[in-house]
Motif scaffolding. Structure first.
Motif, PDB file in Angstrom:
ATOM      1  N   SER A 254       0.825  -1.206   0.000  1.00  9.00           N
ATOM      2  CA  SER A 254       0.000   0.000   0.000  1.00  9.00           C
ATOM      3  C   SER A 254       0.862   1.261   0.000  1.00  9.00           C
ATOM      4  O   SER A 254       2.053   1.211   0.337  1.00  9.00           O
ATOM      5  CB  SER A 254      -0.906   0.004   1.232  1.00  9.00           C
ATOM      6  OG  SER A 254      -0.138   0.205   2.408  1.00  9.00           O
ATOM      7  N   PRO A 255       0.268   2.420  -0.360  1.00  7.65           N
ATOM      8  CA  PRO A 255       1.012   3.690  -0.281  1.00  7.65           C
ATOM      9  C   PRO A 255       1.533   3.976   1.122  1.00  7.65           C
ATOM     10  O   PRO A 255       2.619   4.548   1.275  1.00  7.65           O
ATOM     11  CB  PRO A 255      -0.032   4.720  -0.720  1.00  7.65           C
ATOM     12  CG  PRO A 255      -0.986   3.955  -1.579  1.00  7.65           C
ATOM     13  CD  PRO A 255      -1.057   2.590  -0.984  1.00  7.65           C
ATOM     14  N   ILE A 258       4.707   2.038   1.555  1.00 10.09           N
ATOM     15  CA  ILE A 258       5.793   2.690   0.810  1.00 10.09           C
ATOM     16  C   ILE A 258       6.312   3.889   1.595  1.00 10.09           C
ATOM     17  O   ILE A 258       7.529   4.090   1.717  1.00 10.09           O
ATOM     18  CB  ILE A 258       5.312   3.101  -0.587  1.00 10.09           C
ATOM     19  CG1 ILE A 258       4.947   1.858  -1.410  1.00 10.09           C
ATOM     20  CG2 ILE A 258       6.374   3.927  -1.303  1.00 10.09           C
ATOM     21  CD1 ILE A 258       4.314   2.173  -2.749  1.00 10.09           C
ATOM     22  N   LEU A 259       5.395   4.676   2.149  1.00  8.83           N
ATOM     23  CA  LEU A 259       5.799   5.820   2.975  1.00  8.83           C
ATOM     24  C   LEU A 259       6.614   5.342   4.176  1.00  8.83           C
ATOM     25  O   LEU A 259       7.642   5.936   4.527  1.00  8.83           O
ATOM     26  CB  LEU A 259       4.561   6.582   3.437  1.00  8.83           C
ATOM     27  CG  LEU A 259       4.808   7.736   4.431  1.00  8.83           C
ATOM     28  CD1 LEU A 259       5.686   8.805   3.796  1.00  8.83           C
ATOM     29  CD2 LEU A 259       3.481   8.323   4.905  1.00  8.83           C
TER      30      LEU A 259
END
Length: 291
Positions: A254-255, A258-259
């Motif tokens: 998920s984003p 990634i963050l």
């Protein structure tokens, strides 16, 4: 630093190897096989047994870095979701920084503390789930694992071994494996009667690459770098494990994850770029009277 970072990168592959190649429900057996055969091989190859105080020091370091750490990791893994265990384990750099200040005389800078908090936040974004449940014993085991590993790293720096790197690595792996062996037999019983080719390949990888090579690189880094810098590199393991889950197992990335990975990398950069000129000399047995 680059070679030391290979150790947690290798350890990040453990989850993939365990789930895809090893028999299920035998984590302590895997821990014993990771440690004991590799340690015995290194001891046999180097032919350098401990001398004097290094008999008990090797036992203490082997227990902290290998035996007790693996056992607590096993408890945490069984009683907590992986994300919770990894997030709690991410406090290890902060613990190592505090222990280094007390045992080695290193200054705990605001930058290091901030990088440690950033690392915990990044790992939580990377692996923690909103529906994660907490278990008191599991939380205690995960935190205890971080404490004993941080202590082992700092003591490994303070007690600088006079032996070659591979010999002292073999001592610790052997000591940790011998400590784990009766626990594994009591909890899990004897090894499976039959093992597949995949099982043998997985165990071989964990013992040869995951322990003999990775721990030699790790202990080499402890000799060359401040302990806090080394423990920050350990944050690479959940990043690698998550990336391999996405690449090899098709797990969703998920984003937010990634963050989290980017935050972890930012914490690593912040911790590793502290000016060497501001670091005090590390105290060892040769510079501390009465120790």
């Amino acid at each position: 630093m680059s070679t030391t970072a290979l150790a947690p990168v290798i350890w990040g592959t453990t989850y993939l190897v365990t789930t895809e190649l090893l028999p299920p429900g035998r984590p302590l057996l895997a821990a014993v096989i990771r440690a004991l055969p590799a340690g015995l091989v290194l001891v046999a190859l180097t032919r350098r047994p401990p001398q004097g105080v290094w008999w008990w020091r090797a036992m203490v370091l082997g227990a902290l870095n290998i035996g007790v750490f693996f056992a607590l990791l096993f408890i945490a893994a069984y009683r907590l979701p992986g994300g919770v265990a990894a997030t709690i384990g991410a406090v290890q750099p902060l613990l190592a920084a505090g222990l280094s200040a007390g045992l080695l005389g290193e200054r705990l800078s605001p930058r290091t503390a901030a990088a440690g908090v950033l690392g915990v936040a990044g790992v939580s974004l990377l692996v923690l789930r909103a529906d994660a449940r907490l278990d008191g014993l599991g939380v205690a085991a995960a935190f205890g694992g971080a404490v004993v590993m941080a202590t082992g790293v700092v003591l490994s720096k303070r007690w600088t071994s006079p032996a070659p790197l591979l010999a002292s690595t073999g001592w610790q792996l052997t000591a940790g494996g011998l400590l784990l062996l009766p626990v594994a037999l009591f909890v899990e019983g004897p090894p499976p009667a039959t093992l597949t080719t995949a099982n043998l390949a997985g165990y071989g990888y964990l013992a040869g690459i995951g322990s003999a090579v990775a721990y030699a690189l790790w202990f080499r880094g402890i000799r060359a770098l401040p302990p806090t810098n080394v423990t920050f590199l350990g944050l690479l393991s959940p990043v690698v494990a998550t990336a391999l889950g996405w690449l090899a197992l098709g797990q969703e990335l998920s984003p937010v994850q990634i963050l989290g990975g980017l935050v972890v990398l930012a914490a690593l950069v912040a911790a590793q770029t502290t000016s060497p000129a501001r670091r005090p000399a590390v105290l060892t047995d040769r510079s501390i009277q009465g120790n």
